[in-house]
Structure formats: structure tokens, C-alpha cells
Design a protein around this motif. Structure first.
Motif, PDB file in Angstrom:
ATOM      1  N   VAL A  59      -2.030  16.081  97.469  1.00 10.39           N
ATOM      2  CA  VAL A  59      -2.537  17.106  96.565  1.00 10.39           C
ATOM      3  C   VAL A  59      -3.631  16.463  95.729  1.00 10.39           C
ATOM      4  CG1 VAL A  59      -1.966  18.685  94.682  1.00 10.39           C
ATOM      5  CG2 VAL A  59      -0.269  18.208  96.463  1.00 10.39           C
ATOM      6  N   TYR A  60      -4.798  17.110  95.699  1.00 10.31           N
ATOM      7  CA  TYR A  60      -5.926  16.630  94.907  1.00 10.31           C
ATOM      8  C   TYR A  60      -6.254  17.686  93.865  1.00 10.31           C
ATOM      9  CZ  TYR A  60      -6.611  13.365  98.768  1.00 10.31           C
ATOM     10  OH  TYR A  60      -6.429  12.396  99.720  1.00 10.31           O
ATOM     11  N   LEU A  61      -6.227  17.279  92.597  1.00 12.45           N
ATOM     12  CA  LEU A  61      -6.630  18.161  91.507  1.00 12.45           C
ATOM     13  C   LEU A  61      -7.929  17.609  90.933  1.00 12.45           C
ATOM     14  CD1 LEU A  61      -3.258  18.149  91.284  1.00 12.45           C
ATOM     15  CD2 LEU A  61      -3.895  19.747  89.506  1.00 12.45           C
ATOM     16  N   PHE A  62      -8.940  18.442  90.895  1.00 12.82           N
ATOM     17  CA  PHE A  62     -10.254  18.024  90.422  1.00 12.82           C
ATOM     18  C   PHE A  62     -10.347  18.363  88.941  1.00 12.82           C
ATOM     19  CE2 PHE A  62     -10.343  18.981  94.895  1.00 12.82           C
ATOM     20  CZ  PHE A  62     -10.834  17.793  95.407  1.00 12.82           C
ATOM     21  N   ALA A  63     -10.085  17.350  88.111  1.00 13.93           N
ATOM     22  CA  ALA A  63      -9.922  17.576  86.678  1.00 13.93           C
ATOM     23  C   ALA A  63     -10.648  16.512  85.873  1.00 13.93           C
ATOM     24  CB  ALA A  63      -8.440  17.583  86.338  1.00 13.93           C
ATOM     25  N   ALA A  64     -11.962  16.557  85.921  1.00 17.97           N
ATOM     26  CA  ALA A  64     -12.765  15.573  85.180  1.00 17.97           C
ATOM     27  C   ALA A  64     -12.595  15.783  83.678  1.00 17.97           C
ATOM     28  CB  ALA A  64     -14.230  15.712  85.562  1.00 17.97           C
ATOM     29  N   GLY A  65     -12.616  14.690  82.964  1.00 20.81           N
ATOM     30  CA  GLY A  65     -12.564  14.750  81.512  1.00 20.81           C
ATOM     31  C   GLY A  65     -11.180  14.844  80.916  1.00 20.81           C
TER      32      GLY A  65
END
Length: 148
Positions: A59-65
Motif C-alpha cells: 500500500v502506497y499513500l502519497f502524503a507529502a508534508g
């Protein structure tokens, strides 16, 4: 000369552009309404990718910052829950015409296959991407049987 030209513009011009954009989305099918039972609304944060192999589910969550310490992960009855909060600094003196960066609390719940092993989950946060690896149980993996 230009002062009178620009002073006559309606201050709600950008509101009209947003309204027009919304109407165009409705006409051409780019609706914010989910397309299917497992789909999510446009702009849902964080966006995710889920893939699987015979050995594991990624599972990849793209959550910059985000601060990785502020994330909460749990698995219960094959439901992986990820929650947290992202704070975006806003200049109170600025007029924002568009703000697309998500700000606030979030929670995403992902249904996992029945054969995963919730006791061996691994999570790493790097370069704005949270990568969660959930191995499959050994008993569920295909076994090669030799014929004598």
C-alpha cells in the motif's frame, strides 16, 4: 487608462470561473461523484495505490508534508486504517484564488485480502510516500509439490 479598466471588473470574477469549471465538469463527466462502490471522491487525501504479489500486499499513500510520527496505523479484521493530520501554513493577509493542498485531519481505510498476516506489517515513510507492506501468511502461499 488601465486603472478604470481593471476597477470595473467584478470582484467575484474568480467565483464565476469556479462556477463555470464546475458546470463544465458536470457536462463533460469529470464529476466529483465516485464512479464505483470502491471509488473515492476527487481530491480525497491521501491518494493511494494498492498492489499485491503472491508474497505480500503493498500500500502506497502519497502524503507529502506529513510528520511520520503523527500517523496512526491499525489493522482490524483485514481493514487497514491510516489516519493523521496535515497542517498547511496559510498567510492570513493573502487572497487565495485556489487552494488545492489538503489541510486537516484525514482517515483512509483499505480492505485487505483474507490471507494477510497482520502481525508482520512493516511501514516506512520516505520522500512523502508512506509504504506499508503486509506479508501473506505462509499457509496461504502456493506450495510446490514434487511428484515421486
Amino acid at each position: 487608462m488601465f486603472g478604470t479598466l481593471f476597477s470595473s471588473l467584478d470582484t467575484n470574477l474568480f467565483d464565476e470561473f469556479r462556477r463555470l469549471e464546475s458546470e463544465m465538469d458536470q457536462v463533460f463527466g469529470r464529476s466529483s461523484v465516485p464512479a464505483g462502490i470502491r471509488a473515492v471522491r476527487r481530491g480525497t487525501f491521501p491518494p493511494i495505490n494498492v498492489g499485491s504479489t503472491p508474497d505480500r500486499v503493498d500500500v502506497y499513500l502519497f502524503a507529502a508534508g506529513l510528520d511520520p510520527k503523527s500517523l496512526e496505523l491499525s489493522i482490524q479484521q483485514n481493514l487497514l486504517s491510516v489516519s493523521g493530520q496535515r497542517k498547511v501554513e496559510v498567510n492570513p493577509a493573502a487572497d487565495y484564488y485556489r487552494r488545492e493542498r489538503y489541510d486537516g485531519e484525514f482517515r483512509r481505510v483499505i480492505t485487505l485480502p483474507d490471507d494477510v498476516d497482520p502481525d508482520r506489517v512493516d511501514a516506512k515513510y520516505r520522500d512523502g510516500v508512506l509504504h506499508i507492506t503486509v506479508p501473506r501468511r505462509e499457509a496461504a502461499k502456493p506450495r510446490q509439490i514434487t511428484v515421486n
